[in-house]
Motif scaffolding. Sequence first.
Motif, PDB file in Angstrom:
ATOM      1  N   GLU A   1     -92.397 -58.457 -34.636  1.00 23.93           N
ATOM      2  CA  GLU A   1     -92.447 -57.484 -35.737  1.00 23.93           C
ATOM      3  C   GLU A   1     -92.500 -58.218 -37.074  1.00 23.93           C
ATOM      4  O   GLU A   1     -91.605 -58.988 -37.420  1.00 23.93           O
ATOM      5  CB  GLU A   1     -91.227 -56.571 -35.705  1.00 23.93           C
ATOM      6  CG  GLU A   1     -91.238 -55.520 -36.789  1.00 23.93           C
ATOM      7  CD  GLU A   1     -90.021 -54.608 -36.738  1.00 23.93           C
ATOM      8  OE1 GLU A   1     -89.743 -53.980 -37.766  1.00 23.93           O
ATOM      9  OE2 GLU A   1     -89.360 -54.532 -35.691  1.00 23.93           O
ATOM     10  N   LYS A   2     -93.573 -57.982 -37.833  1.00 19.72           N
ATOM     11  CA  LYS A   2     -93.751 -58.648 -39.117  1.00 19.72           C
ATOM     12  C   LYS A   2     -92.878 -58.007 -40.181  1.00 19.72           C
ATOM     13  O   LYS A   2     -92.662 -56.804 -40.180  1.00 19.72           O
ATOM     14  CB  LYS A   2     -95.218 -58.621 -39.533  1.00 19.72           C
ATOM     15  CG  LYS A   2     -96.078 -59.483 -38.631  1.00 19.72           C
ATOM     16  CD  LYS A   2     -97.502 -59.517 -39.082  1.00 19.72           C
ATOM     17  CE  LYS A   2     -98.293 -60.397 -38.125  1.00 19.72           C
ATOM     18  NZ  LYS A   2     -99.710 -60.405 -38.430  1.00 19.72           N
ATOM     19  N   ILE A   3     -92.388 -58.820 -41.086  1.00 16.56           N
ATOM     20  CA  ILE A   3     -91.507 -58.385 -42.151  1.00 16.56           C
ATOM     21  C   ILE A   3     -92.305 -58.341 -43.446  1.00 16.56           C
ATOM     22  O   ILE A   3     -92.895 -59.341 -43.867  1.00 16.56           O
ATOM     23  CB  ILE A   3     -90.308 -59.349 -42.298  1.00 16.56           C
ATOM     24  CG1 ILE A   3     -89.612 -59.573 -40.957  1.00 16.56           C
ATOM     25  CG2 ILE A   3     -89.346 -58.851 -43.366  1.00 16.56           C
ATOM     26  CD1 ILE A   3     -89.104 -58.318 -40.283  1.00 16.56           C
ATOM     27  N   SER A   4     -92.334 -57.189 -44.084  1.00 22.25           N
ATOM     28  CA  SER A   4     -93.048 -57.023 -45.351  1.00 22.25           C
ATOM     29  C   SER A   4     -92.216 -57.559 -46.500  1.00 22.25           C
ATOM     30  O   SER A   4     -90.992 -57.449 -46.501  1.00 22.25           O
ATOM     31  CB  SER A   4     -93.355 -55.545 -45.601  1.00 22.25           C
ATOM     32  OG  SER A   4     -94.208 -55.046 -44.615  1.00 22.25           O
ATOM     33  N   GLY A   5     -92.898 -58.125 -47.472  1.00 24.44           N
ATOM     34  CA  GLY A   5     -92.208 -58.631 -48.647  1.00 24.44           C
ATOM     35  C   GLY A   5     -93.192 -59.266 -49.598  1.00 24.44           C
ATOM     36  O   GLY A   5     -94.400 -59.246 -49.371  1.00 24.44           O
ATOM     37  N   ILE A   6     -92.661 -59.833 -50.669  1.00 25.28           N
ATOM     38  CA  ILE A   6     -93.513 -60.519 -51.636  1.00 25.28           C
ATOM     39  C   ILE A   6     -93.140 -61.999 -51.661  1.00 25.28           C
ATOM     40  O   ILE A   6     -92.019 -62.387 -51.323  1.00 25.28           O
ATOM     41  CB  ILE A   6     -93.405 -59.904 -53.049  1.00 25.28           C
ATOM     42  CG1 ILE A   6     -91.971 -59.990 -53.575  1.00 25.28           C
ATOM     43  CG2 ILE A   6     -93.894 -58.487 -53.075  1.00 25.28           C
ATOM     44  CD1 ILE A   6     -91.856 -59.653 -55.042  1.00 25.28           C
ATOM     45  N   PHE A   7     -94.098 -62.799 -52.074  1.00 24.36           N
ATOM     46  CA  PHE A   7     -93.899 -64.236 -52.170  1.00 24.36           C
ATOM     47  C   PHE A   7     -93.902 -64.628 -53.632  1.00 24.36           C
ATOM     48  O   PHE A   7     -94.771 -64.219 -54.398  1.00 24.36           O
ATOM     49  CB  PHE A   7     -95.020 -64.972 -51.429  1.00 24.36           C
ATOM     50  CG  PHE A   7     -95.134 -64.551 -50.006  1.00 24.36           C
ATOM     51  CD1 PHE A   7     -94.280 -65.055 -49.053  1.00 24.36           C
ATOM     52  CD2 PHE A   7     -96.077 -63.614 -49.620  1.00 24.36           C
ATOM     53  CE1 PHE A   7     -94.368 -64.648 -47.735  1.00 24.36           C
ATOM     54  CE2 PHE A   7     -96.180 -63.204 -48.303  1.00 24.36           C
ATOM     55  CZ  PHE A   7     -95.324 -63.727 -47.361  1.00 24.36           C
TER      56      PHE A   7
END
Length: 71
Positions: free
Chosen positions: A24-30
Amino acid sequence: MRNSQVRSSTLRKSTFIVQELNGEKISGIFIYNDTTNKTIFDPVHFLKFNTTYTVNATTGIKDMFGNNLDK
């Protein structure tokens, strides 16, 4: 590419992948810091306790000269 500044535009969800062991991929910003040459991942939701995550950086990440990230 070692000890080179990263082209921050190449840090995106397809080149820097954070996921649980179940895939399961985790959404976020870099957020890339040019001074320290470090990338911070800020997830959209809190991460789960007692859960292992993996981070994969792909060769799609490039330095300021257009060189791909070393494997």
